[in-house]
Design an enzyme around this catalytic site. Structure first.
Site, PDB file in Angstrom:
ATOM      1  CB  SER A 247      -0.956  -0.049   1.195  1.00 26.39           C
ATOM      2  OG  SER A 247      -1.944   0.952   1.097  1.00 26.39           O
TER       3      SER A 247
ATOM      4  CG  ASP B 218      -6.091  -3.022  -4.351  1.00 25.58           C
ATOM      5  OD1 ASP B 218      -6.841  -2.294  -3.662  1.00 25.58           O
ATOM      6  OD2 ASP B 218      -4.853  -3.030  -4.235  1.00 25.58           O
TER       7      ASP B 218
ATOM      8  CG  HIS C 265      -5.358  -2.345  -0.466  1.00 22.27           C
ATOM      9  ND1 HIS C 265      -4.673  -1.746  -1.499  1.00 22.27           N
ATOM     10  CD2 HIS C 265      -4.892  -1.768   0.676  1.00 22.27           C
ATOM     11  CE1 HIS C 265      -3.838  -0.855  -1.017  1.00 22.27           C
ATOM     12  NE2 HIS C 265      -3.938  -0.845   0.306  1.00 22.27           N
TER      13      HIS C 265
END
Length: 301
Positions: free
Chosen positions: A102, A232, A260
């Site tokens: 991320s 995601d 994600h």
């Protein structure tokens, strides 16, 4: 597992290491607002079992690292990038393979641009380009954006905070796979219970945007592996595709129906990919540095 506090100049960063310090080092960089616990211990041990020296750490304002008053972070995003190098310094490591997830993937990219001598290779998971490009990329899912825009519970209500983290994790999972609520709830409880000041984690959202003009992503010269889930909701797959296209020689590994972050179901695949990627970076001639397959995927090779 060995815990060590590193830093200086009034900044303390809590770190944990796994494996033999003589093995190739792998630095794990978590996303903003999250402590190192989200690099789960089982994942770290699988990497260490492949003969890697694995380090995870708490960002400022998370876990047991230095915290600042909520709403008043005494640092910038550039400091979070520099903290990755600070962790390496604290362990006496000149350069490492850097794995970011991320926003941690963006920090990893910026470290490779700002201080390329510290990065042996990059693995970028569930992330997007840290340097603006020309391609229009899809926005996060509307449901996720609405959740992030809503006011969360106050820091004094631990149970509500845990529930909030679980709900957030459920949205991030993408909705195409079974969601292990019990495991995530346990992790969220430990996140809330371990933090010096759980409210301080929101300081990451208050960091100023922008920064110094940097070289393009095409200037990254180390081997790069991009790992991205097809479901995601934060950074839809085109973000990962764009990243892989803009960095010369980068490879893209897609994870079907993954959301994600790093789902436990994908640990064997991702660990195998990281071990292969870092081995190739250590020895471009193709020597196998693992000798065995800790992820249980069959013979290494």
């Amino acid at each position: 597992m060995v815990e060590r506090t590193v830093g200086g100049d009034g900044v303390e960063l809590c770190t944990e290491s796994f494996g033999d310090p003589a093995d190739p080092p792998v630095l794990l960089v978590m996303g903003i607002g999250a402590s190192m616990l989200w690099w789960e211990e089982g994942f770290c041990r699988l990497l260490a079992g492949g003969r890697r020296f694995v380090i995870r750490y708490d960002h400022r304002d998370t876990g047991r690292s230095t915290t600042y008053p909520p709403g008043r972070p005494g640092y910038t995003g550039a400091d979070l990038v520099a903290d990755a190098a600070r962790v390496l310094d604290g362990h006496g490591i000149p350069a490492a393979h850097v794995v970011g997830v991320s926003a941690g993937g963006a920090l990893a990219q910026l470290l490779a641009l700002d201080d390329p001598g510290r990065v042996l290779s990059l693995v970028l998971i569930s992330t997007s380009s840290a340097v603006p490009g020309d391609r229009a990329l899809p926005a996060p899912a509307e449901e996720l954006m609405a959740f992030l825009a809503a006011a969360g519970p106050g820091p004094s209500d631990a149970d509500a905070l845990v529930g909030h983290l679980v709900a957030y994790a459920r949205l991030l999972s993408g909705g195409r796979r079974p969601f292990d609520e019990a495991a995530v709830r346990d992790l969220a409880r430990r996140e809330v219970g371990r933090a010096r000041d759980i409210a301080a984690a929101r300081n990451h959202d208050a960091l100023p945007e922008g920064g110094p003009t940097r070289a393009p992503l095409s200037s990254i010269a180390v081997p790069v592996l991009v790992v991205h889930g097809t479901a995601d909701p934060m950074f839809p797959l085109p973000h990962g595709e764009d990243l892989a296209e803009r960095i010369p020689g980068a490879r893209l590994l897609t994870l079907p129906d993954a959301g994600h972050g790093l789902d436990r179901a994908d640990w064997p695949t991702v660990v195998r990919a990281v071990l292969d990627h870092t081995a190739a970076a250590e020895d471009p001639a193709g020597a196998d540095l693992t000798g065995e397959d800790p992820a249980g995927e069959g013979p290494a090779g």
